[in-house]
Design an enzyme around this catalytic site. Structure first.
Site, PDB file in Angstrom:
ATOM      1  N   LYS A  99      52.871  51.473  22.782  1.00  0.00           N
ATOM      2  CA  LYS A  99      52.756  51.935  24.165  1.00  0.00           C
ATOM      3  C   LYS A  99      53.860  52.942  24.492  1.00  0.00           C
ATOM      4  O   LYS A  99      53.599  53.984  25.100  1.00  0.00           O
ATOM      5  CB  LYS A  99      52.825  50.755  25.139  1.00  0.00           C
ATOM      6  CG  LYS A  99      52.748  51.172  26.612  1.00  0.00           C
ATOM      7  CD  LYS A  99      53.091  50.033  27.549  1.00  0.00           C
ATOM      8  CE  LYS A  99      51.996  49.019  27.637  1.00  0.00           C
ATOM      9  NZ  LYS A  99      52.258  48.016  28.728  1.00  0.00           N
ATOM     10  N   GLY A 135      31.240  39.907  49.184  1.00  0.00           N
ATOM     11  CA  GLY A 135      31.045  40.322  47.809  1.00  0.00           C
ATOM     12  C   GLY A 135      31.017  39.144  46.860  1.00  0.00           C
ATOM     13  O   GLY A 135      30.824  37.996  47.279  1.00  0.00           O
ATOM     14  N   LYS A 137      46.420  34.893  40.689  1.00  0.00           N
ATOM     15  CA  LYS A 137      47.641  34.243  40.206  1.00  0.00           C
ATOM     16  C   LYS A 137      48.623  33.954  41.338  1.00  0.00           C
ATOM     17  O   LYS A 137      49.325  32.933  41.304  1.00  0.00           O
ATOM     18  CB  LYS A 137      48.309  35.088  39.120  1.00  0.00           C
ATOM     19  CG  LYS A 137      49.089  36.290  39.571  1.00  0.00           C
ATOM     20  CD  LYS A 137      49.763  36.977  38.411  1.00  0.00           C
ATOM     21  CE  LYS A 137      50.590  38.184  38.861  1.00  0.00           C
ATOM     22  NZ  LYS A 137      51.740  37.816  39.704  1.00  0.00           N
ATOM     23  N   ARG A 172      48.283  48.788  45.780  1.00  0.00           N
ATOM     24  CA  ARG A 172      46.867  48.531  45.547  1.00  0.00           C
ATOM     25  C   ARG A 172      46.444  49.296  44.301  1.00  0.00           C
ATOM     26  O   ARG A 172      46.600  50.520  44.247  1.00  0.00           O
ATOM     27  CB  ARG A 172      46.033  48.996  46.742  1.00  0.00           C
ATOM     28  CG  ARG A 172      46.326  48.265  48.038  1.00  0.00           C
ATOM     29  CD  ARG A 172      45.674  48.976  49.203  1.00  0.00           C
ATOM     30  NE  ARG A 172      46.230  50.325  49.393  1.00  0.00           N
ATOM     31  CZ  ARG A 172      45.735  51.231  50.238  1.00  0.00           C
ATOM     32  NH1 ARG A 172      44.657  50.943  50.947  1.00  0.00           N
ATOM     33  NH2 ARG A 172      46.307  52.414  50.357  1.00  0.00           N
ATOM     34  N   CYS A 177      46.635  40.104  40.976  1.00  0.00           N
ATOM     35  CA  CYS A 177      47.509  39.585  42.039  1.00  0.00           C
ATOM     36  C   CYS A 177      46.941  38.364  42.755  1.00  0.00           C
ATOM     37  O   CYS A 177      47.521  37.285  42.707  1.00  0.00           O
ATOM     38  CB  CYS A 177      47.808  40.693  43.046  1.00  0.00           C
ATOM     39  SG  CYS A 177      48.798  42.045  42.375  1.00  0.00           S
ATOM     40  N   THR A 199      56.245  40.085  41.087  1.00  0.00           N
ATOM     41  CA  THR A 199      56.009  38.995  42.024  1.00  0.00           C
ATOM     42  C   THR A 199      56.497  37.696  41.397  1.00  0.00           C
ATOM     43  O   THR A 199      55.982  37.273  40.362  1.00  0.00           O
ATOM     44  CB  THR A 199      54.527  38.899  42.377  1.00  0.00           C
ATOM     45  OG1 THR A 199      54.091  40.149  42.924  1.00  0.00           O
ATOM     46  CG2 THR A 199      54.281  37.798  43.396  1.00  0.00           C
TER      47      THR A 199
END
Length: 453
Positions: free
Chosen positions: A35, A259, A269, A157, A266, A121
């Site tokens: 990566k 939906g 979890k 987002r 996010c 988080t």
């Protein structure tokens, strides 16, 4: 000021690229050598609109670099953001092993005063725990300097992460160190000039703000999805209900779209981790727990809706279903906890063959969905997936689906069912009349093929 970012996932990579665009010297560190090699060449391993341009700009300007060396990233930086993953364990608790390893390395390699910022988080109390661990490491080394710790949760987002980072709605900083606060104010000076709201608090409150925000949005989604299921049975229309609710400014229309359930890295979890923290402190969060249960129910109901319409017995042997949209939301390639997985898994369990198409999510699905990939045929386009299919299921509302040549697609199918799990075409009669059309949250008579012949 020099900045280090530990972790190059969605949060770390976007945050590092944006900070480099402000002119800061940013070093992003990750243990994945492949990566890092790609990033050093300006090739992003993830899809996020606007990110490639930031990477190229930072590399060309010499403000953005990448390394696999934790020692290099830590010792060359004044401020170090921890942006590693905190995935869920089987019991719902947050797995902090990556956070602990980053903390260990900082304690081992720090060569002077640093501010460590918790960007990932993390459960309430983690920042204070990190501060204690770092203090012990420095004491063991007989170091003459200190390390301050702050919580600065992200509110990005996916699909809009770059714009959210450049133009945040608020910045939360949780620290008890005046110097750490000043250094973060320097980093976010542009936001301060633009009058972005800043909230300064202690680390525990900052950590809770992040969890509380995500949990509340998850509750809102689950609430409207449960109303959608009820609406189908009582003859109401969830689109109109949500619109009417949203006109009340105490409620707002945001996150009231019915939906197949929420997903992503996010909400699932973070709700589970918050429930785990509440249990450990003897304070059950019944509403959050109910939202989690309702979300699982919603995904199962979508499978039942599809199988019940296609087959009176509910089994789907001999049926081919085209599933459109694998990522948990549009404009991202993230398939983590995506409703598409559970829906496809349910359809396969009932004997269906699945043709899948997603503008960005298929590469990740091929790599990660090893347990169900044997039953999935990945297709090159919407039209390819729908050819000779009995039904189309829209799981993710990619905008390109609106202009995919619906008449041609309908003519190429063996059957004529369209399950619009995002209600993209609930108001578009031109598309609806081509199919046996099923939306979410309404039992209004669907257009049927017989009516249009």
């Amino acid at each position: 000021m020099k900045i280090g970012i530990i972790g190059t996932g969605y949060v770390g990579l976007v945050h590092g690229a944006v900070l480099s665009s402000y002119g800061f010297a940013v070093t992003c560190m990750d243990v994945d050598a492949e990566k890092i090699g790609r990033l050093s060449e300006g090739r992003s391993p993830l899809y996020e609109p606007g990110l490639d341009e930031l990477l190229t700009g930072g590399i060309d300007a010499g403000t953005l670099s990448f390394t696999t060396s934790a020692e290099e990233a830590i010792q060359s930086s004044d401020v170090i953001f921890i942006a590693v993953g905190t995935p869920s364990r089987e019991d719902g608790s947050a797995d902090l092993s990556y956070v602990r390893e980053a903390t260990r390395q900082i304690g081992l390699y720090a060569n002077g005063y640093k501010v460590v910022v918790c960007k990932s988080t993390m459960p309430v109390g983690t920042c204070r725990s990190i501060a204690g661990e770092l203090n012990r490491s420095l004491e063991a080394r007989h170091a003459s300097f200190r390390i301050d710790v702050a919580s600065n949760p992200e509110f990005l987002r996916q699909g809009k992460a770059v714009s959210d980072s450049l133009f945040p709605l608020r910045v939360v900083i949780g620290t008890e160190s005046d110097e750490a606060k000043r250094m973060l104010q320097t980093i976010y000076e542009g936001h301060i000039r633009r009058k972005v709201p800043f909230l300064y608090t202690n680390p525990e409150t900052a950590e809770m703000i992040k969890y509380a925000s995500n949990a509340f949005l998850a509750v809102k989604i689950s609430f409207v999805n449960e109303l959608a299921l009820l609406s189908e049975k009582v003859g109401a229309n969830i689109e109109d209900i949500a619109f009417g609710m949203g006109l009340d400014d105490r409620i707002s229309p945001h996150f009231l779209q019915a939906g197949p359930g929420y997903g992503g890295s996010c909400f699932p979890k973070d709700t589970q981790a918050l429930v785990d923290v509440s249990r450990k402190h003897g304070e059950e969060l019944y509403i959050v727990r109910a939202a989690i249960a309702a979300n699982e129910k919603q995904k199962a109901r979508m499978v039942a809706k599809i199988s019940g319409a296609l087959s009176p017995g509910g089994m789907l042997h001999g049926k081919t279903i085209a599933v459109w949209g694998l990522s948990f939301k549009p404009e991202t390639d993230d398939i983590r906890n995506a409703p598409s997985y559970d829906i496809i898994d349910g359809l396969l369990a009932k004997g269906a063959a699945v043709n899948a198409y997603c503008p960005q999510g298929m590469k990740q699905a091929k790599r990660l969905w090893t347990d169900i990939n044997g039953g999935i045929n990945y297709c090159e386009s919407e039209a390819d997936s729908a050819r000779n299919a009995d039904a189309i299921v829209i799981v993710t509302e990619w905008e390109q689906f609106r202009a995919c040549g619906w008449e041609r697609i309908a003519a190429s199918m063996r059957g004529g069912f369209l399950f619009d799990l995002r209600n993209m075409f609930a108001e578009q009669a031109g598309v609806r009349r081509l199919f046996d059309y099923y939306a979410v949250g309404s039992n209004e008579p669907a257009y049927t093929l017989e009516e249009t012949l």
